[in-house]
Structure formats: C-alpha cells, structure tokens
Write a protein that holds these residues in place. Sequence first.
Motif, PDB file in Angstrom:
ATOM      1  N   VAL A   7      53.632  22.551 -33.030  1.00 28.45           N
ATOM      2  CA  VAL A   7      52.684  22.393 -31.928  1.00 28.45           C
ATOM      3  C   VAL A   7      52.088  20.989 -31.982  1.00 28.45           C
ATOM      4  N   ILE A   8      51.742  20.484 -30.816  1.00 29.55           N
ATOM      5  CA  ILE A   8      51.114  19.167 -30.712  1.00 29.55           C
ATOM      6  C   ILE A   8      49.661  19.282 -31.169  1.00 29.55           C
ATOM      7  N   THR A   9      49.275  18.443 -32.098  1.00 27.89           N
ATOM      8  CA  THR A   9      47.895  18.423 -32.584  1.00 27.89           C
ATOM      9  C   THR A   9      47.171  17.234 -31.957  1.00 27.89           C
ATOM     10  N   ASP A  10      45.835  17.258 -32.046  1.00 23.35           N
ATOM     11  CA  ASP A  10      45.023  16.196 -31.440  1.00 23.35           C
ATOM     12  C   ASP A  10      45.368  14.809 -31.982  1.00 23.35           C
ATOM     13  N   ASN A  11      45.702  14.727 -33.266  1.00 27.26           N
ATOM     14  CA  ASN A  11      45.992  13.410 -33.848  1.00 27.26           C
ATOM     15  C   ASN A  11      47.306  12.810 -33.332  1.00 27.26           C
ATOM     16  N   LEU A  12      48.178  13.629 -32.770  1.00 24.45           N
ATOM     17  CA  LEU A  12      49.429  13.120 -32.194  1.00 24.45           C
ATOM     18  C   LEU A  12      49.231  12.607 -30.767  1.00 24.45           C
ATOM     19  N   GLN A  13      48.186  13.080 -30.107  1.00 24.82           N
ATOM     20  CA  GLN A  13      47.983  12.718 -28.712  1.00 24.82           C
ATOM     21  C   GLN A  13      47.555  11.263 -28.560  1.00 24.82           C
ATOM     22  N   ALA A  14      47.952  10.693 -27.430  1.00 29.87           N
ATOM     23  CA  ALA A  14      47.591   9.306 -27.120  1.00 29.87           C
ATOM     24  C   ALA A  14      46.066   9.172 -27.064  1.00 29.87           C
ATOM     25  N   ILE A  96      54.865   9.008 -25.119  1.00 29.55           N
ATOM     26  CA  ILE A  96      55.915   9.777 -24.451  1.00 29.55           C
ATOM     27  C   ILE A  96      55.352  11.120 -23.997  1.00 29.55           C
ATOM     28  N   VAL A  97      55.933  11.690 -22.951  1.00 23.03           N
ATOM     29  CA  VAL A  97      55.507  12.983 -22.419  1.00 23.03           C
ATOM     30  C   VAL A  97      56.367  14.079 -23.040  1.00 23.03           C
ATOM     31  N   VAL A  98      55.711  15.111 -23.585  1.00 20.57           N
ATOM     32  CA  VAL A  98      56.422  16.216 -24.220  1.00 20.57           C
ATOM     33  C   VAL A  98      55.753  17.550 -23.880  1.00 20.57           C
ATOM     34  N   ASN A  99      56.467  18.627 -24.169  1.00 12.90           N
ATOM     35  CA  ASN A  99      55.898  19.970 -24.109  1.00 12.90           C
ATOM     36  C   ASN A  99      55.064  20.216 -25.355  1.00 12.90           C
ATOM     37  N   SER A 100      54.416  21.350 -25.423  1.00 10.67           N
ATOM     38  CA  SER A 100      53.563  21.662 -26.576  1.00 10.67           C
ATOM     39  C   SER A 100      54.353  21.782 -27.876  1.00 10.67           C
ATOM     40  N   ASP A 101      55.665  22.027 -27.791  1.00 10.22           N
ATOM     41  CA  ASP A 101      56.493  22.111 -28.993  1.00 10.22           C
ATOM     42  C   ASP A 101      57.195  20.792 -29.318  1.00 10.22           C
ATOM     43  N   GLY A 102      56.851  19.731 -28.578  1.00  8.27           N
ATOM     44  CA  GLY A 102      57.426  18.421 -28.835  1.00  8.27           C
ATOM     45  C   GLY A 102      58.743  18.153 -28.130  1.00  8.27           C
ATOM     46  N   SER A 103      59.213  19.109 -27.331  1.00  6.59           N
ATOM     47  CA  SER A 103      60.480  18.930 -26.625  1.00  6.59           C
ATOM     48  C   SER A 103      60.270  18.245 -25.275  1.00  6.59           C
ATOM     49  N   LYS A 104      61.369  17.793 -24.680  1.00  5.68           N
ATOM     50  CA  LYS A 104      61.302  17.141 -23.372  1.00  5.68           C
ATOM     51  C   LYS A 104      61.063  18.197 -22.296  1.00  5.68           C
ATOM     52  N   PRO A 105      60.096  17.960 -21.408  1.00  3.65           N
ATOM     53  CA  PRO A 105      59.822  18.908 -20.326  1.00  3.65           C
ATOM     54  C   PRO A 105      60.975  18.982 -19.314  1.00  3.65           C
ATOM     55  N   ALA A 106      61.003  20.061 -18.534  1.00  2.00           N
ATOM     56  CA  ALA A 106      62.018  20.266 -17.501  1.00  2.00           C
ATOM     57  C   ALA A 106      61.703  19.412 -16.264  1.00  2.00           C
ATOM     58  N   LYS A 107      62.685  19.243 -15.406  1.00  2.23           N
ATOM     59  CA  LYS A 107      62.509  18.460 -14.180  1.00  2.23           C
ATOM     60  C   LYS A 107      61.378  19.025 -13.327  1.00  2.23           C
ATOM     61  N   LYS A 108      61.300  20.342 -13.241  1.00  4.68           N
ATOM     62  CA  LYS A 108      60.241  20.989 -12.452  1.00  4.68           C
ATOM     63  C   LYS A 108      58.860  20.642 -13.021  1.00  4.68           C
ATOM     64  N   THR A 109      58.752  20.570 -14.318  1.00  6.03           N
ATOM     65  CA  THR A 109      57.491  20.230 -14.974  1.00  6.03           C
ATOM     66  C   THR A 109      57.074  18.809 -14.609  1.00  6.03           C
ATOM     67  N   PHE A 110      58.035  17.888 -14.608  1.00  4.59           N
ATOM     68  CA  PHE A 110      57.726  16.512 -14.232  1.00  4.59           C
ATOM     69  C   PHE A 110      57.324  16.425 -12.758  1.00  4.59           C
ATOM     70  N   PHE A 111      57.931  17.265 -11.922  1.00  2.00           N
ATOM     71  CA  PHE A 111      57.566  17.304 -10.506  1.00  2.00           C
ATOM     72  C   PHE A 111      56.112  17.749 -10.355  1.00  2.00           C
ATOM     73  N   VAL A 143      50.780  13.793 -23.647  1.00  2.00           N
ATOM     74  CA  VAL A 143      51.204  12.416 -23.858  1.00  2.00           C
ATOM     75  C   VAL A 143      50.873  12.121 -25.313  1.00  2.00           C
ATOM     76  N   VAL A 144      51.915  11.831 -26.083  1.00  2.00           N
ATOM     77  CA  VAL A 144      51.746  11.653 -27.525  1.00  2.00           C
ATOM     78  C   VAL A 144      52.266  10.297 -27.971  1.00  2.00           C
ATOM     79  N   LYS A 145      51.835   9.919 -29.169  1.00  2.00           N
ATOM     80  CA  LYS A 145      52.328   8.694 -29.802  1.00  2.00           C
ATOM     81  C   LYS A 145      53.730   9.001 -30.319  1.00  2.00           C
ATOM     82  N   LYS A 146      54.703   8.310 -29.787  1.00  2.00           N
ATOM     83  CA  LYS A 146      56.101   8.638 -30.077  1.00  2.00           C
ATOM     84  C   LYS A 146      56.433   8.516 -31.568  1.00  2.00           C
ATOM     85  N   ARG A 147      56.019   7.447 -32.190  1.00  2.12           N
ATOM     86  CA  ARG A 147      56.353   7.235 -33.612  1.00  2.12           C
ATOM     87  C   ARG A 147      55.770   8.333 -34.496  1.00  2.12           C
TER      88      ARG A 147
END
Length: 164
Positions: A7-14, A96-111, A143-147
């Motif tokens: 899961v994305i934690t606060d420290n990973l977020q931009a 970078i933009v990710v889902n809560s599990d760190g994966s790339k969101p779907a096209k519909k999500t970006f829409f 939106v998370v820090k990619k590195r």
Amino acid sequence: MENEKFVITDNLQATQFQRFLNWFVDLIFIYILILSLGTTIILIALAVDNFELSNWVKNMSKSEIGVYSLIIAFLYYWLTEMYFSRTIAKLITHTIVVNSDGSKPAKKTFFIRSCCRFIPFEVFSFLGSVPRGWHDVFSKTYVVKKRELLNVRKNQNKLITDVM
C-alpha cells in the motif's frame, strides 16, 4: 509475509512543493501547447489558402478560446498520464501516478482523473497535510516519488524472496 499487500504510505507521496511545481510546470506546458497549436493551425490554413479558417482562429471569442484551452488541457493530462503515468512536470519532479498498490492505473482511471481536474477550486484541494487532490481521491490514485516507490518495492520483493 507473503500475504501482505503493498500500500502507498504518506512518506511515498509527493510533497506539497512537488505537487505545486507539477501544477505550475504543467500549466506552462499547456499554455505553450495552446499557443503552438493555434499558430500551427493558422500557418497550415494560410499554406492551403484557407483564409476563413485562419481568420476564425485569429478572431476566436473568449468562450471559444476557453473551450479550446480546456480541450487541450484535458488531452495533455489524459494522454501523457495514460501512456507514461506522468506529465512533463512529473517527469521533472521524479513523481508518477499509481494505484494504491503501486501499479499503473487503467485508462478509465486516467480519464476520470483528467475530468476531475476541471472541478471548480480543485487546484486548491491538494493543499492539505497530505497533498492529495480531488482528482487523486475520486480516481483512487496517488502521486508518489518514483525512486522511493521503486526502492520500497525492491526491498519488499527482497524480503519476500529471503523468507522463501
């Protein structure tokens, strides 16, 4: 350990500064796109002797310019994030933009994310203690820090393989 879900934690977020910089730099790029595309249309119209189109672009009303600008802004966000999970500004700030599990969101999500950017006062919604805008919340993205994300994911995978 193997049943734990990432899961994305606060420290990973931009940070708020990164979010502000993303907004500001993207705004500049959108403005450049709006002017460049308008100029290109005029030049093409003049090259093919279509003076009506050229005159129409030169004499657009404020509402026509507004609609044109919104379309360009929507396409900029939707296409760059859909294909690269980031805009030009996010590339510069290493986010970078990710889902809560760190994966790339779907096209519909970006829409959905791109549509939500046009909610009035949405630009101020990421100014909370954890900078997460309405376009993030409604699309369930982060939106998370990619590195940092890559490091955490790599360390998590290493722990899982070490346990096995």
